[in-house]
Scaffold this motif. Structure first.
Motif, PDB file in Angstrom:
ATOM      1  N   VAL A  38      22.182  -5.758  -3.672  1.00 55.53           N
ATOM      2  CA  VAL A  38      21.939  -5.754  -5.190  1.00 55.53           C
ATOM      3  C   VAL A  38      23.497  -5.433  -5.594  1.00 55.53           C
ATOM      4  CG1 VAL A  38      21.726  -3.797  -7.098  1.00 55.53           C
ATOM      5  CG2 VAL A  38      19.805  -4.843  -5.468  1.00 55.53           C
ATOM      6  N   THR A  39      24.456  -4.787  -4.798  1.00 52.21           N
ATOM      7  CA  THR A  39      25.659  -4.490  -5.212  1.00 52.21           C
ATOM      8  C   THR A  39      26.547  -5.922  -5.166  1.00 52.21           C
ATOM      9  OG1 THR A  39      25.605  -2.182  -4.242  1.00 52.21           O
ATOM     10  CG2 THR A  39      27.737  -3.248  -4.775  1.00 52.21           C
ATOM     11  N   GLU A  40      26.539  -6.756  -4.045  1.00 53.39           N
ATOM     12  CA  GLU A  40      26.993  -7.974  -3.908  1.00 53.39           C
ATOM     13  C   GLU A  40      26.709  -8.927  -5.034  1.00 53.39           C
ATOM     14  OE1 GLU A  40      26.599  -9.072  -0.068  1.00 53.39           O
ATOM     15  OE2 GLU A  40      27.772  -7.584   0.771  1.00 53.39           O
ATOM     16  N   GLU A  41      25.225  -9.024  -5.151  1.00 49.07           N
ATOM     17  CA  GLU A  41      24.796 -10.232  -5.926  1.00 49.07           C
ATOM     18  C   GLU A  41      24.388  -9.833  -7.357  1.00 49.07           C
ATOM     19  OE1 GLU A  41      22.186 -12.583  -3.809  1.00 49.07           O
ATOM     20  OE2 GLU A  41      22.681 -11.810  -2.009  1.00 49.07           O
ATOM     21  N   LYS A  42      24.570  -8.444  -7.641  1.00 45.36           N
ATOM     22  CA  LYS A  42      24.420  -7.996  -9.182  1.00 45.36           C
ATOM     23  C   LYS A  42      23.036  -8.874  -9.679  1.00 45.36           C
ATOM     24  CE  LYS A  42      29.163  -7.252  -9.593  1.00 45.36           C
ATOM     25  NZ  LYS A  42      29.172  -5.604  -9.395  1.00 45.36           N
ATOM     26  N   ARG A  43      21.987  -8.703  -9.102  1.00 43.55           N
ATOM     27  CA  ARG A  43      20.761  -9.201  -9.565  1.00 43.55           C
ATOM     28  C   ARG A  43      19.833  -8.193  -9.418  1.00 43.55           C
ATOM     29  NH1 ARG A  43      19.034 -14.913  -7.434  1.00 43.55           N
ATOM     30  NH2 ARG A  43      20.149 -14.532  -5.433  1.00 43.55           N
ATOM     31  N   PRO A  44      18.605  -8.443 -10.266  1.00 48.06           N
ATOM     32  CA  PRO A  44      17.627  -7.332 -10.196  1.00 48.06           C
ATOM     33  C   PRO A  44      16.866  -7.714  -8.773  1.00 48.06           C
ATOM     34  CG  PRO A  44      17.015  -9.039 -11.871  1.00 48.06           C
ATOM     35  CD  PRO A  44      18.683  -9.170 -11.599  1.00 48.06           C
ATOM     36  N   LEU A  45      16.017  -6.751  -8.209  1.00 44.26           N
ATOM     37  CA  LEU A  45      15.629  -6.995  -6.813  1.00 44.26           C
ATOM     38  C   LEU A  45      14.216  -6.413  -6.852  1.00 44.26           C
ATOM     39  CD1 LEU A  45      15.853  -7.165  -3.722  1.00 44.26           C
ATOM     40  CD2 LEU A  45      16.768  -5.023  -3.577  1.00 44.26           C
ATOM     41  N   VAL A  46      13.433  -7.339  -6.093  1.00 45.69           N
ATOM     42  CA  VAL A  46      12.019  -7.027  -5.645  1.00 45.69           C
ATOM     43  C   VAL A  46      11.813  -6.969  -4.335  1.00 45.69           C
ATOM     44  CG1 VAL A  46       9.601  -7.609  -5.765  1.00 45.69           C
ATOM     45  CG2 VAL A  46      10.927  -8.146  -7.869  1.00 45.69           C
ATOM     46  N   VAL A  47      11.597  -5.808  -3.847  1.00 47.59           N
ATOM     47  CA  VAL A  47      11.243  -5.493  -2.330  1.00 47.59           C
ATOM     48  C   VAL A  47       9.848  -5.545  -2.129  1.00 47.59           C
ATOM     49  CG1 VAL A  47      11.737  -4.141  -0.261  1.00 47.59           C
ATOM     50  CG2 VAL A  47      13.297  -4.362  -2.182  1.00 47.59           C
ATOM     51  N   VAL A  48       9.253  -6.361  -1.173  1.00 47.98           N
ATOM     52  CA  VAL A  48       7.825  -6.552  -0.617  1.00 47.98           C
ATOM     53  C   VAL A  48       7.904  -5.732   0.689  1.00 47.98           C
ATOM     54  CG1 VAL A  48       5.917  -7.844  -0.608  1.00 47.98           C
ATOM     55  CG2 VAL A  48       7.653  -8.461  -2.157  1.00 47.98           C
ATOM     56  N   ALA A  49       7.207  -4.758   0.634  1.00 45.00           N
ATOM     57  CA  ALA A  49       7.129  -3.953   2.067  1.00 45.00           C
ATOM     58  C   ALA A  49       5.721  -3.885   2.450  1.00 45.00           C
ATOM     59  CB  ALA A  49       7.249  -2.375   1.502  1.00 45.00           C
ATOM     60  N   SER A  50       5.593  -4.126   3.773  1.00 47.25           N
ATOM     61  CA  SER A  50       4.420  -4.026   4.633  1.00 47.25           C
ATOM     62  C   SER A  50       4.333  -2.826   5.291  1.00 47.25           C
ATOM     63  CB  SER A  50       4.620  -5.255   5.914  1.00 47.25           C
ATOM     64  OG  SER A  50       4.943  -6.371   5.390  1.00 47.25           O
ATOM     65  N   ALA A  51       3.127  -2.790   5.665  1.00 43.14           N
ATOM     66  CA  ALA A  51       2.633  -1.374   6.410  1.00 43.14           C
ATOM     67  C   ALA A  51       3.834  -1.320   7.670  1.00 43.14           C
ATOM     68  CB  ALA A  51       1.250  -1.351   6.977  1.00 43.14           C
ATOM     69  N   MET A  52       3.877  -0.069   7.916  1.00 43.06           N
ATOM     70  CA  MET A  52       4.660   0.220   9.188  1.00 43.06           C
ATOM     71  C   MET A  52       4.123  -0.465  10.413  1.00 43.06           C
ATOM     72  SD  MET A  52       4.301   4.289   9.834  1.00 43.06           S
ATOM     73  CE  MET A  52       4.823   4.963   8.311  1.00 43.06           C
ATOM     74  N   SER A  53       4.457  -0.802  11.425  1.00 43.21           N
ATOM     75  CA  SER A  53       4.193  -1.594  12.515  1.00 43.21           C
ATOM     76  C   SER A  53       3.062  -0.648  13.365  1.00 43.21           C
ATOM     77  CB  SER A  53       5.315  -1.846  13.575  1.00 43.21           C
ATOM     78  OG  SER A  53       4.877  -2.533  14.654  1.00 43.21           O
ATOM     79  N   GLY A  54       1.815  -1.723  13.431  1.00 43.94           N
ATOM     80  CA  GLY A  54       0.758  -0.888  14.016  1.00 43.94           C
ATOM     81  C   GLY A  54      -0.205  -0.233  13.086  1.00 43.94           C
ATOM     82  N   THR A  55       0.036   0.059  11.742  1.00 44.55           N
ATOM     83  CA  THR A  55      -0.867   0.907  11.165  1.00 44.55           C
ATOM     84  C   THR A  55      -2.072   0.155  10.667  1.00 44.55           C
ATOM     85  OG1 THR A  55       1.137   1.997  10.128  1.00 44.55           O
ATOM     86  CG2 THR A  55      -0.960   2.254   9.015  1.00 44.55           C
ATOM     87  N   THR A  56      -1.968  -1.288   9.981  1.00 50.56           N
ATOM     88  CA  THR A  56      -3.194  -1.611   9.733  1.00 50.56           C
ATOM     89  C   THR A  56      -4.172  -1.879  11.117  1.00 50.56           C
ATOM     90  OG1 THR A  56      -1.805  -2.726   7.889  1.00 50.56           O
ATOM     91  CG2 THR A  56      -4.085  -3.818   8.435  1.00 50.56           C
ATOM     92  N   GLY A  57      -3.515  -2.268  12.120  1.00 50.95           N
ATOM     93  CA  GLY A  57      -4.363  -2.457  13.387  1.00 50.95           C
ATOM     94  C   GLY A  57      -5.105  -1.025  13.622  1.00 50.95           C
ATOM     95  N   ARG A  58      -4.430  -0.063  13.400  1.00 48.94           N
ATOM     96  CA  ARG A  58      -4.912   1.459  13.777  1.00 48.94           C
ATOM     97  C   ARG A  58      -6.198   1.713  12.810  1.00 48.94           C
ATOM     98  NH1 ARG A  58      -6.077   3.861  15.798  1.00 48.94           N
ATOM     99  NH2 ARG A  58      -4.888   6.241  15.916  1.00 48.94           N
ATOM    100  N   LEU A  59      -5.795   1.384  11.416  1.00 45.12           N
ATOM    101  CA  LEU A  59      -6.722   1.567  10.417  1.00 45.12           C
ATOM    102  C   LEU A  59      -7.960   0.850  10.842  1.00 45.12           C
ATOM    103  CD1 LEU A  59      -4.462   1.748   7.337  1.00 45.12           C
ATOM    104  CD2 LEU A  59      -6.005   3.633   8.416  1.00 45.12           C
ATOM    105  N   GLN A  60      -8.033  -0.682  11.166  1.00 40.86           N
ATOM    106  CA  GLN A  60      -8.890  -1.222  11.342  1.00 40.86           C
ATOM    107  C   GLN A  60      -9.762  -0.793  12.701  1.00 40.86           C
ATOM    108  OE1 GLN A  60      -9.907  -4.471   9.924  1.00 40.86           O
ATOM    109  NE2 GLN A  60     -11.613  -3.596  10.986  1.00 40.86           N
ATOM    110  N   GLN A  61      -9.108  -0.385  13.801  1.00 39.57           N
ATOM    111  CA  GLN A  61      -9.898   0.223  14.766  1.00 39.57           C
ATOM    112  C   GLN A  61     -10.423   1.427  14.637  1.00 39.57           C
ATOM    113  OE1 GLN A  61      -6.539   1.067  17.737  1.00 39.57           O
ATOM    114  NE2 GLN A  61      -6.143  -1.026  17.998  1.00 39.57           N
ATOM    115  N   THR A  62      -9.954   2.391  13.811  1.00 40.52           N
ATOM    116  CA  THR A  62     -10.758   3.402  13.141  1.00 40.52           C
ATOM    117  C   THR A  62     -12.342   3.245  12.537  1.00 40.52           C
ATOM    118  OG1 THR A  62      -8.685   4.727  13.007  1.00 40.52           O
ATOM    119  CG2 THR A  62     -10.529   5.601  11.885  1.00 40.52           C
ATOM    120  N   LEU A  63     -11.866   2.277  11.703  1.00 38.31           N
ATOM    121  CA  LEU A  63     -12.997   1.786  10.762  1.00 38.31           C
ATOM    122  C   LEU A  63     -14.155   1.120  11.757  1.00 38.31           C
ATOM    123  CD1 LEU A  63     -14.135   1.390   8.091  1.00 38.31           C
ATOM    124  CD2 LEU A  63     -12.976  -0.778   7.821  1.00 38.31           C
ATOM    125  N   ASP A  64     -13.679   0.346  12.681  1.00 37.07           N
ATOM    126  CA  ASP A  64     -14.814  -0.154  13.741  1.00 37.07           C
ATOM    127  C   ASP A  64     -15.245   0.832  14.810  1.00 37.07           C
ATOM    128  OD1 ASP A  64     -13.956  -2.925  12.798  1.00 37.07           O
ATOM    129  OD2 ASP A  64     -12.499  -3.149  14.560  1.00 37.07           O
TER     130      ASP A  64
END
Length: 399
Positions: A38-64
Motif C-alpha cells: 500500500v505504501t509503495e503503490e498508493k492504491r486501495p487494497l483488498v486482502v482475501v484471507a483463507s482459514a489458517m492452515s488445517g482449520t477447515t479440515g479439522r472442522l470437517q473432521q469434527t462434523l464427520d
C-alpha cells in the motif's frame, strides 16, 4: 523491495492461502507485506484471507465425527468460521502495524451464489459494497471462498475456493491483476511436494491453467480462471513469504499451455458397470458441485471423487470403490491426456517417472523417490474445536 509504481487508481487484490497463516506470526508477516504494498503503490487494497492452515479440515473432521451426512446449511455455517477467524486476526494485525483495515463478512463482498450451502456456485459479483468500503477505508479484509445466497445466508464456494472469490472481486472492481499467494513457487509442472524435479512455469495461458485444474491439479481454482478470463484479469501465482522481485512466480493469462503430471491424492477411484452409468453419475456429481475426472482403465469405466465429501454416496450406488488406488494423470504437450491407476504408496514414484518423460534431463539420472514433506498445520487450527473424538457407538460409552 519491489519497484515503486505509479498509482492508476485501480485497487490491489491479494489472496493469501492458509499456509501463510501456519502460525500467529503469519498474520503479522502478511500485515507487514500488505502495508509495504500500500505504501509503495498508493492504491486501495483488498486482502482475501483463507482459514489458517488445517482449520477447515479439522472442522470437517469434527462434523464427520458427529454425523454421517450433515445438512448443507449446517456444514456451511461451521466450515466458513475458519475464514471469519482469519479476517478478524489479520485486521487486528494490520491495526498493530498502524493501518486501519475494515474486516468484512461475506455479505460485504458483493458475491452472490446459488446451490448447496457448502459448495455453492458463484453466479455474480458486483462492486458496490466493496467499492463503498474502500472509499471509507483504503484497506479491507474479506473471507476467501465465501458468498451469500439470494436469502442473504453465508455460503461456501467449495473447498480451496479462496482463489475464486478473490478473482471475482478483482474483476468486479476493475482490477487488472489478482495476486494469489500460496506455499508453492507458482504454477508447477507437478506437485513439488511429490515431485522435487517439478518446474515452475513463468507464464501459462488461461486455457493451460484451466486444463490443469480440470484434471485435478491444485494450481488455480478452475472457476477462478474462468472469471479471470472473462474479466480480463491477469493472475500472478506467487509463494509467500515473498522476498524476491516483482516478476517472479507464474503469470496466468497469455502464454503457452503446459505439459504436467497430476496426482489425485485426495480423491477416490470408483468403477462402474458401463460408461453410460458413469456418465450419468458424473453428471449428477457435477450438478451437485463436485469436481470429478472420468477415465477408462483396464477396460473399466471409472471416475474420481473427492474423498470424504458430503452427499457422494447416493450418486455411487451402482459403483465400487477401488480401495488404496490412486489416479495419476499425464497432460501431454500435444493436448492429449493419459490416465494411470497405481497403488497409492506408489503414486509419487509414478509421478516422478512420468514427469521425467515430459521433461527429460540427460545430465541428471533420477534418484530414488523422496518421501513428500508433510504440510504444516497451524497449532492454532483447533481454536474452534478441541481434538476430534470418534462418534459414540454402542461400544464407546459416553463421557
Amino acid at each position: 523491495m519491489t519497484t515503486r509504481r505509479t498509482s492508476d487508481g485501480r485497487p490491489l487484490v491479494l489472496k493469501f492461502g492458509g499456509s501463510a497463516f501456519a502460525d500467529l506470526d503469519g498474520y503479522h508477516r502478511v500485515a507487514r507485506y500488505a502495508v509495504r504494498r500500500v505504501t509503495e503503490e498508493k492504491r486501495p487494497l483488498v486482502v482475501v484471507a483463507s482459514a489458517m492452515s488445517g482449520t477447515t479440515g479439522r472442522l470437517q473432521q469434527t462434523l464427520d465425527a458427529l454425523v454421517e451426512d450433515p445438512p448443507a446449511d449446517a456444514a456451511a455455517m461451521l466450515l466458513t468460521t475458519g475464514e471469519t477467524v482469519s479476517v478478524a486476526l489479520l485486521a487486528a494485525a494490520l491495526d498493530a502495524e498502524g493501518v486501519t483495515a475494515r474486516p468484512l463478512p461475506a455479505a460485504g463482498t458483493g458475491l452472490l451464489a446459488e446451490g448447496p450451502g457448502d459448495r455453492a456456485r458463484l453466479v455474480s459479483a458486483t462492486p458496490g459494497t466493496l467499492a463503498e468500503a474502500l472509499a471509507d477505508c483504503p484497506v479491507v479484509v474479506v473471507p476467501g471462498g465465501q458468498a451469500v445466497d439470494a436469502d442473504g445466508r453465508t455460503v461456501m464456494l467449495g473447498r480451496n475456493s479462496s482463489d475464486l472469490s478473490a478473482v471475482a472481486a478483482a474483476a468486479a472492481l476493475g482490477a487488472d491483476t489478482c495476486e494469489l499467494f500460496s506455499d508453492v513457487p507458482g504454477v508447477c509442472t507437478a506437485d513439488p511436494y511429490l515431485v522435487p524435479e517439478a518446474r515452475t512455469l513463468s507464464r501459462i495461458s488461461y486455457e493451460g491453467a484451466r486444463r490443469m485444474s480440470r484434471h485435478g491439479a491444485k494450481v488455480v481454482h478452475e472457476g477462478a480462471v474462468d472469471w479471470a478470463e472473462r474479466g480480463g484479469v491477469r493472475l500472478l501465482c506467487r509463494p509467500f513469504p515473498w522476498y524476491e522481485g516483482p516478476d517472479g512466480g507464474t503469470a496466468v493469462g497469455t502464454g503457452p499451455e503446459a505439459a504436467a503430471v497430476v496426482v489425485h491424492k485426495n480423491s477416490d477411484v470408483w468403477c462402474f458397470r458401463s460408461a453410460r452409468e458413469r456418465r450419468a453419475a458424473g453428471g449428477r456429481l457435477w450438478a451437485d458441485g463436485l469436481a470429478v475426472v472420468e477415465f477408462d482403465t483396464a477396460g473399466e469405466a471409472c471416475l474420481t471423487v473427492p474423498t470424504a465429501v458430503r452427499g457422494v454416496a447416493r450418486h455411487l450406488r451402482a459403483a465400487r470403490r477401488l480401495d488404496d488406488l490412486c489416479l495419476v494423470t499425464t497432460l501431454w504437450p500435444d493436448g492429449s491426456t493419459e490416465h494411470t491407476v497405481v497403488p497409492r504408496p506408489e503414486a509419487a514414484a509414478e509421478a516422478r517417472r512420468r514427469h521425467a518423460l515430459l521433461y527429460p534431463d540427460p545430465g541428471n539420472t533420477p534418484g530414488p523417490a523422496v518421501p513428500p514433506p508433510v504440510k504444516a498445520r497451524s497449532p492454532h487450527s483447533d481454536v474452534l474445536v478441541g481434538p476430534t473424538r470418534p462418534r459414540p457407538t454402542e461400544n464407546c460409552p459416553l463421557t
